[in-house]
Design a protein around this motif. Structure first.
Motif, short mmCIF file in Angstrom:
data_model
loop_
_atom_site.label_atom_id
_atom_site.label_comp_id
_atom_site.label_asym_id
_atom_site.label_seq_id
_atom_site.Cartn_x
_atom_site.Cartn_y
_atom_site.Cartn_z
N SER A 27 -1.03 -2.70 8.52
CA SER A 27 -2.25 -2.64 9.32
C SER A 27 -3.44 -3.08 8.48
CB SER A 27 -2.49 -1.22 9.84
OG SER A 27 -2.75 -0.33 8.77
N ASP A 28 -4.48 -3.51 9.16
CA ASP A 28 -5.69 -3.96 8.46
C ASP A 28 -6.32 -2.85 7.64
OD1 ASP A 28 -5.45 -6.52 9.41
OD2 ASP A 28 -6.94 -6.32 11.01
N SER A 29 -6.11 -1.61 8.07
CA SER A 29 -6.73 -0.48 7.37
C SER A 29 -6.21 -0.33 5.94
CB SER A 29 -6.49 0.81 8.15
OG SER A 29 -5.10 1.13 8.20
N LYS A 30 -5.07 -0.95 5.63
CA LYS A 30 -4.49 -0.82 4.29
C LYS A 30 -4.78 -2.02 3.38
CE LYS A 30 -0.71 2.19 5.81
NZ LYS A 30 0.76 2.40 5.84
N VAL A 72 -3.57 -10.23 0.49
CA VAL A 72 -2.89 -9.22 1.29
C VAL A 72 -2.76 -9.73 2.72
CG1 VAL A 72 -2.85 -6.83 2.05
CG2 VAL A 72 -3.89 -7.40 -0.14
N LEU A 73 -1.54 -9.67 3.26
CA LEU A 73 -1.26 -10.14 4.61
C LEU A 73 -0.79 -8.99 5.49
CD1 LEU A 73 0.74 -13.36 3.60
CD2 LEU A 73 -1.69 -13.21 4.23
N ASN A 74 -1.24 -9.01 6.74
CA ASN A 74 -0.83 -8.01 7.73
C ASN A 74 0.45 -8.50 8.41
OD1 ASN A 74 -0.47 -6.37 10.01
ND2 ASN A 74 -2.67 -6.12 10.34
N LEU A 75 1.54 -7.78 8.22
CA LEU A 75 2.83 -8.19 8.79
C LEU A 75 2.79 -8.28 10.30
CD1 LEU A 75 5.36 -6.08 6.67
CD2 LEU A 75 5.01 -8.56 6.56
N ALA A 93 0.82 -1.21 0.00
CA ALA A 93 0.00 0.00 0.00
C ALA A 93 0.85 1.26 0.00
CB ALA A 93 -0.94 0.01 1.21
N GLY A 94 2.17 1.11 -0.12
CA GLY A 94 3.05 2.26 -0.19
C GLY A 94 3.15 2.80 -1.60
N ALA A 141 -7.65 -3.27 2.11
CA ALA A 141 -8.56 -3.02 0.99
C ALA A 141 -7.87 -2.23 -0.11
CB ALA A 141 -9.80 -2.27 1.49
N LEU A 142 -7.05 -1.24 0.27
CA LEU A 142 -6.36 -0.44 -0.73
C LEU A 142 -5.42 -1.30 -1.57
CD1 LEU A 142 -5.70 2.38 -1.88
CD2 LEU A 142 -3.92 2.55 -0.12
N ALA A 143 -4.68 -2.19 -0.92
CA ALA A 143 -3.78 -3.08 -1.66
C ALA A 143 -4.56 -4.01 -2.58
CB ALA A 143 -2.92 -3.87 -0.68
N GLN A 144 -5.69 -4.50 -2.10
CA GLN A 144 -6.52 -5.37 -2.94
C GLN A 144 -7.06 -4.64 -4.16
OE1 GLN A 144 -9.31 -6.58 0.11
NE2 GLN A 144 -8.35 -8.60 0.33
N GLU A 145 -7.42 -3.39 -3.96
CA GLU A 145 -7.96 -2.59 -5.07
C GLU A 145 -6.90 -2.25 -6.11
OE1 GLU A 145 -9.44 0.76 -2.99
OE2 GLU A 145 -11.10 -0.34 -2.04
N ASN A 146 -5.63 -2.43 -5.75
CA ASN A 146 -4.54 -2.05 -6.64
C ASN A 146 -3.70 -3.24 -7.09
OD1 ASN A 146 -4.18 1.15 -6.90
ND2 ASN A 146 -5.07 0.68 -4.91
N GLY A 147 -4.36 -4.38 -7.27
CA GLY A 147 -3.69 -5.49 -7.94
C GLY A 147 -3.33 -6.69 -7.10
#
Length: 323
Positions: free
Chosen positions: A172-175, A187-190, A148-149, A177-183
């Motif tokens: 964080s969990d808040s990011k 997505v895993l929370n470190l 998500a960076g 959805a953004l990562a999923q929306e961008n390809g």
């Protein structure tokens, strides 16, 4: 003009807005009146002293704007041209900067200044990571940390466009959805998931051919464990701190692994290489397959706040300063 300077290394508080005099462009140089300035994690390393700069110093190597003056010997640019750059000497945190013409690219009319300032360093980084450091192939699975960076959002979209299956990590969990929306397909929370085990599980129990890691200290060992024998570890950042020293025998013990620490400067070392990479970036932007998210905007005078947000991992996508 006004510019951000620092006279000693340290936290964001060492950055100060100062009145400085900009000399006319020297031979081979162009004066660029900046409309937008890219903010990148490497600048926090330079400000902190992890990457050494002679002090006092300006900061920033990425920006977009209009040519205001041209020095002797410059033939490829003229006053009024729209331009962008990302490998200039530190000093783009300013209202204007003198830049070597060999570091500039012509900016197509369809690419806005903010997009260019946000896309040049991050987009060209994604270009060499996915198409040169390791050539991502259709149908294979890759792991990209900090999905998500700024680089992660571009690289995840681009890798998906190339036909790869993308596993991304976030802090964080808040990011998610953004990562999923961008390809990202997964997505895993470190900070919550057993991400090494889940990466292998998602790949049928097997390791990956390549891992892209800009986090550094906190993820390096786990990233190596995600690789298949003879896999490639691409370490291109240290957002959690520098990786601890280790013996090269660790790479053999984990499967005759390869390790590289690439930088854009070695991939875009000539004007021809730089222009070719930029053309590739602009082409994929033109298709709409990769979109640039400028999610944070700060005034130039608020560079400290921009660095604080970046280092605390509060940001997503790209961050720009507006003079």
């Amino acid at each position: 003009m006004k510019a951000i300077r620092f006279h000693e290394t340290g936290g964001p508080e060492v950055l100060t807005l100062e009145e400085v005099e900009l000399a006319p462009p020297g031979p081979g140089e162009v004066t660029v009146r900046l409309a937008a300035i890219g903010v990148n994690f490497i600048e926090t390393y330079q400000r902190s002293g992890l990457y050494k700069l002679p002090l006092p110093s300006g900061l920033g190597g990425e920006g977009a704007g209009t040519v205001e003056a041209v020095g002797n010997g410059v033939t490829d640019f003229q006053i009024g041209d729209r331009v962008a750059y990302c490998t200039a000497s530190p000093g783009s945190y300013a209202e204007a900067q003198n830049v070597l013409a060999t570091k500039l690219i012509h900016l197509p009319d369809e690419i806005g200044f903010e997009t260019a300032a946000a896309a040049m360093l991050k987009g060209l980084t994604a270009q060499y990571l996915l198409k040169q450091t390791y050539v991502v192939k259709k149908g294979e699975t890759i792991l990209f940390h900090s999905a998500a960076g700024g680089v992660g959002l571009i690289a995840s979209q681009w890798a998906k466009h190339l036909g790869a299956r993308v596993i991304g990590t976030v802090g964080s969990d808040s990011k998610i959805a953004l990562a999923q929306e961008n390809g990202c397909d997964l997505v895993l929370n470190l900070n919550q998931d057993d991400w090494v085990a889940k990466v292998k599980e998602a790949n049928g129990g097997k390791g990956l051919a390549v891992v892209y890691d800009s986090v550094g200290k906190d993820t390096f060992a786990g990233s190596l464990d995600c690789l298949a024998p003879r896999g490639l570890m691409v370490s291109f950042g240290n957002s959690s701190g520098a990786v601890d020293p280790f013996s090269p025998t660790l790479l053999s013990q984990k499967g005759s692994l390869y390790l590289t620490r690439p930088t854009l400067f070695h991939y875009a070392s000539t004007p021809q290489e730089l222009q070719a990479m930029a053309d590739d970036l602009f082409a994929v932007l033109a298709t709409g397959a990769v979109k640039i998210a400028v999610n944070q905007r700060f005034e130039l005078k608020d560079a400290r706040a921009a660095h604080q947000a970046l280092q605390s991992r509060q940001t997503t996508g790209a961050t720009v300063l507006i003079p």
